[in-house]
Enzyme design. Structure first.
Site, short mmCIF file in Angstrom:
data_model
loop_
_atom_site.label_atom_id
_atom_site.label_comp_id
_atom_site.label_asym_id
_atom_site.label_seq_id
_atom_site.Cartn_x
_atom_site.Cartn_y
_atom_site.Cartn_z
N ARG B 129 52.04 35.10 102.84
CA ARG B 129 51.18 33.97 103.23
C ARG B 129 51.62 33.38 104.58
NH1 ARG B 129 46.77 33.76 99.42
NH2 ARG B 129 47.54 34.10 97.32
N ARG B 169 50.34 28.48 96.41
CA ARG B 169 49.79 29.85 96.35
C ARG B 169 50.91 30.85 96.63
NH1 ARG B 169 45.45 29.82 100.64
NH2 ARG B 169 44.83 31.79 99.70
N LYS B 202 59.54 35.77 96.34
CA LYS B 202 59.98 34.37 96.17
C LYS B 202 59.45 33.49 97.31
CE LYS B 202 62.03 34.94 92.30
NZ LYS B 202 60.81 35.63 91.80
N GLU B 215 32.80 28.24 98.22
CA GLU B 215 33.68 29.43 98.37
C GLU B 215 32.82 30.68 98.53
OE1 GLU B 215 36.73 29.80 95.36
OE2 GLU B 215 37.95 31.00 96.75
N HIS B 243 38.96 29.76 90.65
CA HIS B 243 39.23 31.10 91.21
C HIS B 243 37.94 31.92 91.30
CE1 HIS B 243 41.01 35.09 91.64
NE2 HIS B 243 42.13 34.48 91.99
N ASN B 282 38.53 42.52 101.31
CA ASN B 282 37.75 41.38 100.85
C ASN B 282 38.29 40.12 101.50
OD1 ASN B 282 38.38 39.07 98.75
ND2 ASN B 282 36.37 39.90 98.21
N GLN B 284 38.04 35.88 101.88
CA GLN B 284 37.54 34.67 101.22
C GLN B 284 37.49 33.51 102.20
OE1 GLN B 284 40.03 35.61 97.33
NE2 GLN B 284 39.58 33.44 97.45
N GLU B 298 41.92 33.63 102.10
CA GLU B 298 42.86 34.75 101.92
C GLU B 298 42.15 36.07 102.18
OE1 GLU B 298 42.59 36.33 97.32
OE2 GLU B 298 44.46 36.38 98.45
N ASN B 300 42.30 40.16 100.80
CA ASN B 300 42.88 41.20 99.94
C ASN B 300 42.73 42.53 100.69
OD1 ASN B 300 43.47 39.49 97.65
ND2 ASN B 300 41.25 39.30 97.43
N ARG B 302 42.63 45.54 100.39
CA ARG B 302 42.46 46.69 99.49
C ARG B 302 41.10 46.53 98.81
NH1 ARG B 302 42.80 43.85 95.02
NH2 ARG B 302 44.18 42.04 94.96
N ARG B 713 39.69 36.14 55.27
CA ARG B 713 38.86 36.16 56.50
C ARG B 713 37.48 35.61 56.14
NH1 ARG B 713 38.80 42.44 58.10
NH2 ARG B 713 40.21 42.90 56.41
N GLY B 719 35.26 28.92 65.46
CA GLY B 719 36.19 28.64 66.57
C GLY B 719 37.29 29.68 66.67
N GLY B 720 36.98 30.96 66.38
CA GLY B 720 37.97 32.00 66.66
C GLY B 720 39.06 32.10 65.61
N GLU B 759 51.49 50.78 58.90
CA GLU B 759 50.05 50.98 59.17
C GLU B 759 49.86 52.32 59.88
OE1 GLU B 759 48.07 47.65 60.82
OE2 GLU B 759 46.12 48.68 60.95
N GLN B 827 41.78 53.45 59.03
CA GLN B 827 43.08 52.76 59.08
C GLN B 827 43.67 52.65 57.67
OE1 GLN B 827 41.98 49.17 61.13
NE2 GLN B 827 41.82 50.25 63.06
N GLU B 839 40.26 50.23 56.38
CA GLU B 839 38.87 50.20 56.84
C GLU B 839 38.52 51.56 57.45
OE1 GLU B 839 39.36 48.31 61.34
OE2 GLU B 839 37.57 47.85 60.16
N ASN B 841 35.81 53.25 60.38
CA ASN B 841 34.80 52.98 61.42
C ASN B 841 34.21 54.31 61.87
OD1 ASN B 841 35.59 50.13 61.62
ND2 ASN B 841 37.50 50.94 62.52
N ARG B 846 39.25 52.62 69.74
CA ARG B 846 39.88 52.37 71.05
C ARG B 846 41.04 53.33 71.29
NH1 ARG B 846 41.30 48.20 67.84
NH2 ARG B 846 39.48 47.04 68.51
#
Ligand SMILES: Nc1ncnc2c1ncn2[C@@H]1O[C@H](COP(=O)(O)OP(=O)(O)O)[C@@H](O)[C@H]1O
Ligand SMILES: Nc1ncnc2c1ncn2[C@@H]1O[C@H](COP(=O)(O)OP(=O)(O)O)[C@@H](O)[C@H]1O
Ligand SMILES: [Mg+2]
Ligand SMILES: [Mg+2]
Lengths: 364, 1075
Positions: B129, B169, B202, B215, B243, B282, B284, B298, B300, B302, B713, B719-720, B759, B827, B839, B841, B846
């Site tokens: 920077r 930053r 650092k 921005e 951001h 890129n 900004q 800034e 980037n 790349r 479950r 709410g997750g 598992e 699984q 279970e 699938n 993945r």
């Protein structure tokens, strides 16, 4: 809601919504791919006699601010767009702008299909009908087919200044600007180097000589460069100026008229170059520049006169984009170094003209 | 400049596992770069630790190393392969920093390897920077007033000359890592220390804030002859302070006049020339919304997340062109892939508008601090194309997979609405819509949010039309206006209180249909050959003609934005399937909306539709293409959810389209618990006992009967907070009260929790009759830690041959029973040799890329062929896969980027990415796997704090760590227990005990290098270790939460002490690719 109709020379009738001034506008339908700079385009005298179709879908998004106009009044005969930005942050919004400038617009048009049609068949005569009255389209189509192409009129006379205008400033060197429909930003760029005397397009050789210029600039402008009215006026004067050895810089139409004066030929492009992302290659340094362009004709390269060097080419279709004379202090470009709208990549050409005048060197 | 003849072999560094801020876009850029170089006859070597990437396929690069991205490994690879050049600009910050270090330490020079496309100086100029600040001053580009500092003391000095708020930053980081805003001197300390910690050199920049300015991002390309072009200007709807990766972004820029746009364009060119970067970069800018002035924020140096977005938004293949530039080509010497006649030296012109919206993981992390700021928290993003901003915006909103079909009304109270507008979270766009619905003015909302009125007006147009529709009802011309503003049929239906089908039929009757236009980079000016389509309702007549179809076409449904549990692996499968289809002579059609991935690279499929993956949008493409077949196995849950609705609509419209692979009916059999349970009973396969409770009494009763601990479950996730392991009735009450409503239409499922079980994940291919067991993966962490969050190893490490045989038997039985055609993942939990099925699938899982790379067999490709009537016997697959190596898959977690999340593992998946490591022995492979997540330590002090029933288990671990030279530090109970067993350990106190030394201070003083912490899975016990675990994440101290992982760590430490790292290219470990 006003209804709008766009009638094309080949009989196609396209319905849309009307905006701005009611009435019938007639002209050559051309398309422009620029994504900003709409106010500069509407007021660019090179569009005289033309109905402008914008490919970018949202027009007026940052509002209007008359300091960006390229001439005093709107020059396009009609506007064809997809969506007007009824709201924009600046105070002057599109609806009021169209009213103030007596411009009629048709929107909610499938501008992409229309662009593909023009690309395939070439630009064509069109009639933009903006009214709430009922219309007899068959009659209008017949009328349109019979109407003479706008380029048959002397459009340059419509937009050129009627009398000499003096732009004096601190610069000693004086340049005569032959005004065929000059954009304000060309004058602004010239004033960085010279004081400028703007003369009507048909000013004769002696009147120019009397103003003892250090250099001549032939401006951009509308219509067919081969128009007889231009042959007997501007081109005649330019031939004289060439013989007298004045440094000459031609832009867009000016480039074409200079070419004709040097014995070259021009031809009509199928749909022209209108936008500000056109890449041109300069053979001097083998570099690419992105340029702003607005022309429907181009100069045909020829090697009859060895002294005319074609040194700029369009990277997309290889058409001639610039030339210079190996012995005389003459050069010209088809694109717009003054940009607005568009990128500033080739603004250095105004500096090159200044260098040409100073050095009085035969070539630059 | 002619092509570099002196270069034959080029090394491309990948970006490693998918993490927040550095995700799939670098697999996209790396793959494009490698394919581009191979077109020009160069050999490419790719090194990347992430197996779920197209770039680590043997079709993409000549040589592939799946190894940890460390300097030591890179040097070994360079020494062995001797490339002449290295491409640093395609692996995100990881690739860039690694190449920079190799250059700085003279390693590149030692082996005569040249940095291509960018020089060491360019990287320094852009990333340091301080250098960047000086360079900008030299070339006259305005930047915010700022100072670079290397310590907190320096910061205190410099701050005297500045006024708050101040931006912190760090250098050489991305995704806003370690950045922060200090509004006063108290906040300065934490922000500066946080930043210094994260910066490899650092260094942090203390910069005066331009918070609230607009921005912009400009994608610029430059070649060696200094030719420069701008690919695309992008405007962040969210102001400075949020951001760019967290902002909703529109392309092209909307609120700049032509003059302003050209000034920024010229500045961007001025900057890339000063940095002498050859290729893409890129830049900004911050722009003052009041009066015209700009600052450079800034660069980037790349390709980046923004260049991936710009490539998909314009159709210009930035990474492909950048790679060729790095090898000496000029822009006008590179063919334009779109027009095939012109060159890459041009600037794209758009005749449409693009909107990008980030996809956050907040639905999976209920306790995370959801406020957006200078640090990235989003895991992925969606993009949408439309003729107007409203159309693109609403298409993007429904692509997000957050159960939103448009701007549905919100129930927030007044103060909640105001708070959301001022302190934005992922809900802000919906808050703006709701505020407008409640009569707030554009001006007021603009003041509260800092967003320009221009964009708020776009949402206002949507809300206005919503009102008109409510008043006038389903008026055809109003429905057309709504479709033109991007309303989905579902959204209209909700407004009018009718059904989505009703709206669709109404549209059909009044010929209100979308047209499909091409993304051709030139706004229609030239003939374009890119088969890259988007839909819009602003077209009048027919869509652009598709090429006439001689071949049969097959449509693959993509997987949408990258999110926890639905990551890049599914995109990998879609790409492989498309390539397989083309090889078999079919036309491959992909529909997806993720701008970051390879599947939306227009030359992967025969035709690409960049569209939402909602039923309505998929149907539009289905009706246009009428494909021979439809593949739903590779899009994860997104495509699976569409299976039944699409089956119905294919019948309804009498389409000839067949859904290929396992039928939706069979898929449903596996997904529906009751049906699947009867199947398992029929095949006498064990399953943890379970039952469904429709009210709290029932749930309590079931838990009693099954016996604690149980896994609970909710069918409706609140709410997750979804799955949890509950150890007693008290916790069950707390869970039901706080976390999940239970009612007749929202029952709670209760399973027996198979404790201390291993598992096992199995991926298999089945052609309806035969089954090929592709991979049996034993998890290191016990069942209870989600399969996606566990380390796993192939071949299985501790399973007995009997158990493995039993597992294979069960997989065969289930696969055939469900008449699976294609891939299936099952699984298991194995508790003292008893095998339970958790279970099944019947779709790609993945782990497909990891297993494919381990056994050298392209599973997605073979599954695709099986769906088109190939049989397993056509592929002469090996009877038994022989392993003379060990392959480990390691999860990577986003805890650092998500403040407020307890970095503890459980049945809910939390990892964002994965690394793969292969070596001869388990210890070596596990060591590499930990290195890939740069969390390895082999000396210092280990802090042990475990629950009571783990104390016995911890003894041998503590013993071995002692022998390996570690100092043991433990909490009072554990320390006492260890001392009683002749292992001396220093006692340390919890903060609540107000005695020193306390664990947190030791950690801050760097005196603790490894932590073993196994809290009970129960909710309350987890709370007290929270602060300690959060600090461990912040200070990057590795910590282990399972006994089994501790043993694995010890084997890795043993190897690191005496063994020597070896590298082998992918080809070596795998069998010949069967095709
Ligand atoms: N001086 C500043 N004033 C206000 N916001 C800033 C400033 N500098 C950066 N930001 C915000 O912080 C975000 C991240 O900063 P940036 O330098 O782009 O980090 P990174 O390199 O990780 O992308 C930017 O997108 C911007 O919104
Ligand atoms: N009955 C059980 N006993 C032990 N662990 C279980 C049980 N059911 C699920 N789990 C754990 O929870 C994780 C997620 O459960 P699963 O049914 O696979 O849901 P998902 O659909 O999210 O994969 C599994 O990977 C496993 O570790
Ligand atoms: Mg940034
Ligand atoms: Mg699972």
């Amino acid at each position: 809601m006003q209804k709008g109709l766009l009638i094309l020379e080949d009989g196609t009738v396209i319905e849309g919504k009307g905006l701005g001034v009611e009435g019938i506008a007639y002209g050559e339908l051309v398309f422009n791919t620029a994504m900003s700079g709409y106010e500069e385009a509407f007021t660019d005298p090179s569009y005289a006699g033309q109905i402008l179709l914008m490919t970018y879908p949202l027009i007026g998004n940052y509002g209007f601010n008359t300091k960006y106009k390229e001439s005093e009044t709107v020059k396009i005969r009609g506007l064809v767009i997809k969506e007007p930005a009824f709201f924009s942050a600046s105070n002057l919004k599109i609806t009021k702008y169209l009213q103030q400038n007596r411009l009629s617009c048709i929107w909610d048009i499938d501008t992409r299909q229309l662009t593909l049609k023009l690309r395939y068949f070439g630009t064509m005569k069109a009639m933009l009908v903006n009214t709430s009255k009922v219309l007899n389209t068959k009659l209008l189509i017949k009328k349109l087919k019979k109407m003479a192409h706008p380029h048959s009129q002397n459009l340059v006379a419509e937009v050129s200044c009627k009398s000499i205008i003096y732009h004096n400033n601190r610069h000693k060197k004086r340049v005569i600007l032959i005004d065929c429909g000059v954009k304000n930003s060309i004058i602004k760029n010239l004033l960085n180097y010279f004081s400028v005397v703007q003369v009507p397009y048909n000013t004769d050789l002696n009147s120019i000589k009397k103003l003892n210029p250090d250099g001549i600039v032939i401006s951009n402008g509308p219509g067919n460069p081969g128009h007889p009215a231009l042959m007997s006026s501007t081109v005649k004067t330019v031939r004289g100026l060439i013989k007298m050895g004045y440094p000459i810089f031609g832009i867009c139409l000016g480039h074409q008229l200079l070419g004709i004066a040097l014995g070259l030929k021009t031809y009509k492009l199928k749909f022209g170059h209108r936008g500000y992302n056109h890449p041109v290659k300069c053979l001097w340094n083998n570099r690419i520049y992105i340029t702003s362009q607005n022309h429907g004709y181009a100069l045909k390269a020829s090697d009859k006169d060895k002294n005319i060097i074609f040194d700029w080419f369009n990277l997309n279709d290889g058409t001639v984009e610039g030339m210079h004379h190996s012995l005389l202090p003459i050069f010209s470009v088809q694109f717009h170094p003054e940009a607005s709208p568009g990128p500033y990549d080739t603004k250095f050409l105004f500096g090159k003209f200044n260098y040409l005048i100073d050095a009085k060197a035969p070539r630059y | 400049m002619p092509k570099r003849r002196d270069i034959k072999k080029v090394l491309i560094i990948g970006s490693g596992p998918i993490i927040i801020g550095q995700a799939a876009e670098f697999d996209f850029s790396g793959s494009q770069a490698s394919r581009s170089l191979r077109d020009e006859g160069y050999k490419t070597i790719i090194v990347n630790s992430n197996p779920a990437t197209i770039q680590t396929d043997l079709e993409t690069a000549d040589t592939v190393y799946i190894e940890p991205l460390t300097e030591e490994i890179l040097e070994k690879i360079i020494e062995k392969e001797r490339p002449q050049g290295i491409l640093p600009g395609f692996g995100g910050q990881t690739g860039l920093n690694l190449a920079y270090e190799l250059a700085r330490k003279g390693i590149l020079q030692k082996y005569k390897v040249e940095l291509l496309g960018t020089t060491m100086q360019s990287i320094e100029m852009a990333e340091n920077r301080d250098y960047f600040r000086k360079l900008m001053n030299d070339i006259g580009e305005p930047i915010p007033h700022s100072f670079a500092v290397h310590s907190y003391n320096e910061a205190q000095e410099v701050v005297k000359k500045m006024k708050y708020p101040i931006l912190i930053r760090p250098a050489y980081t991305l995704g806003g890592t370690g950045s922060g805003i200090a509004y006063n001197s108290e906040q300065l300390y934490e922000a500066v220390i946080g930043g210094l910690n994260r910066s490899p050199i650092k260094q942090v920049l203390l910069e005066e804030s331009v918070l609230g300015w607009k921005e912009f991002e400009y994608e610029v390309m430059r070649d060696h002859s200094d030719n420069c072009i701008i690919i695309c200007s992008m405007e962040n709807i969210d102001p400075m302070g949020i951001h760019t990766g967290e902002s909703i972004v529109v392309a092209p820029a909307q609120t700049l006049t032509d003059k302003e746009h050209q000034i920024l364009r010229s500045a961007a060119i001025n900057i890339i020339r000063a940095l002498k970067i050859a290729g893409g970069c890129n830049i900004q800018f911050a722009v003052n919304p009041e009066k015209w002035e700009y600052r450079v924020i800034e660069v980037n140096p790349r390709v980046s997340r923004s260049s991936a977005l710009a490539s998909k938004a314009t159709g210009y293949p930035i990474a492909r062109v950048s790679a060729k530039i790095a090898l000496g080509f000029n822009l006008d010497e590179i063919q334009n892939a779109i027009t095939k006649k012109t060159t890459a030296g041009f600037e794209p012109a758009l005749d449409y508008v693009v909107v990008k919206i980030p996809r956050w993981p907040f639905d999976k992390f209920p306790t995370v601090d959801k406020r957006l700021g200078t640090q990235m928290k989003s895991t992925g993003e969606v993009m949408a194309i439309g003729s107007t901003i409203e159309e693109a915006l609403l298409k993007a909103v429904r692509s997000l997979e957050i159960a939103k079909s448009g701007f549905e009304p919100e129930q927030w109270r007044e103060y909640e609405l105001i708070y959301e507008l001022q302190e934005p979270t992922d809900q802000r766009i919906f808050a703006i819509a709701e505020a407008l619905r409640r009569g707030y003015t554009k001006k007021k909302i603009s003041e509260l949010t800092g967003i320009s009125e221009f964009f708020i007006n776009k949402i206002e147009n949507i809300i206005t039309l919503e009102r008109l529709l409510k008043k006038a009802g389903p008026e055809p011309h109003l429905i057309l206006e709504a479709k033109k503003l991007g309303f989905s049929d579902e959204y209209i239906a909700k407004i009018l209180g009718t059904t989505e089908n009703e709206i669709r039929y109404l549209r059909h009757n009044h010929k209100i249909e979308p047209v499909f236009n091409i993304v051709d980079t030139c706004a229609g000016e030239f003939e374009a050959y890119t088969p890259y389509y988007y839909s819009t309702y602003w077209g009048k007549n027919q869509s652009e003609r598709k090429k006439q179809k001689q071949k049969k076409s097959i449509m693959i449904i993509g997987s949408g934005p990258i999110r926890i549990g639905q990551g890049i692996e599914f995109d990998y499968c879609c790409v492989h399937s498309a390539i397989a289809l083309k090889e078999m002579g079919y036309e491959a059609i992909i529909i997806n909306n993720n701008p970051e991935t390879v599947s939306t690279d227009f030359d992967i499929s025969t035709r690409l539709y960049f569209e939402p993956l909602k039923f309505e949008d998929v149907l539009n493409v289905l009706l246009r293409e009428e494909p021979y077949g439809l593949i739903i196995q590779f899009g994860g849950q997104t495509s699976l959810n569409l299976a039944i609705p699409l089956l119905k609509v294919i019948k309804e419209y009498q389409l000839k389209t067949k859904i290929l692979g396992t039928s939706p009916v069979s898929v449903n059999k596996a997904e529906d618990r009751e049906t699947f349970s009867t199947i398992l009973k029929k095949l006498n396969i064990l399953q943890p006992p379970f039952a469904t409770g429709f009210n709290f009494e029932e749930v309590k009763e079931i838990a009693q009967k099954i016996g604690y601990p149980v896994l609970v479950r909710p069918s409706y996730v609140l709410g997750g907070r979804a799955m949890e392991i509950v150890y007693d009735e008290h916790e069950l009450e707390r869970y039901v009260g706080m976390a999940a409503r239970v009612s007749p239409d929202h029952p709670i499922l209760v399973d027996k929790y198979i404790a201390n079980a291993t598992e096992v994940d199995v991926d298999a291919l089945c052609d309806g009759k035969e089954v090929f067991i592709a991979g049996i993966m034993e998890h290191i962490e016990q069942a209870g830690v989600h399969s996606g969050d566990s380390y796993c190893v192939m071949p299985p490490k501790t399973l007995s041959d009997k158990t493995i045989k039993q597992i294979k038997e069960i997989v065969r039985k289930i696969a055939v029973e469900l008449n699976t055609v294609g891939l299936i993942n099952i699984q298991f939990a194995v508790q003292n040799n008893i095998v339970y099925v958790l279970e099944a699938n019947p779709r790609a899982s993945r782990t497909v890329p990891y297993v494919s790379k381990t056994i050298g067999i392209p599973l997605a490709k073979l599954a695709t062929k099986i769906m088109l009537d190939y049989r397993l016997k056509d592929f002469n697959l090996p009877e038994e896969i022989k392993f003379d190596f060990v392959s480990i898959k390691a999860p990577v977690f986003p805890f650092l980027k998500l403040p407020g999340v307890d970095p503890i593992l459980g049945p809910e998946m939390k990892s964002t990415g994965e690394a793969m490591a292969v070596d001869k022995k388990f210890g070596a492979a596990y060591y590499k796997a930990i290195l890939a997540d740069n969390k390895f330590t082999n000396s210092g002090a280990v802090y042990i704090t475990v629950r009571d029933d783990d104390k016995k288990e911890i003894l041998p671990i503590a013993q071995q760590l002692k022998e390996l030279g570690f100092k043991i530090v433990a909490t009072r109970g554990t320390a006492q227990f260890l001392k009683d067993n002749q292992i001396d350990a220093e006692t340390v106190y919890r903060i609540s005990e107000h005695k020193s030394p306390n664990a947190l201070n030791l950690m801050k003083e760097g005196k603790i290098n490894l932590i073993i912490n196994t809290p009970t899975m129960s909710y309350s016990a987890k709370r007290d270790g929270y602060t300690m675990r959060r600090l461990a994440v912040e200070l990057n101290i590795p910590f282990i939460t399972a006994i089994t992982s501790a043993y694995a760590e010890i084997e890795a430490i043993k190897f690191a002490k005496l063994g020597k790292l070896s590298i082998r290219p992918l080809k070596h470990f795998t069998h010949k690719i069967i095709d």
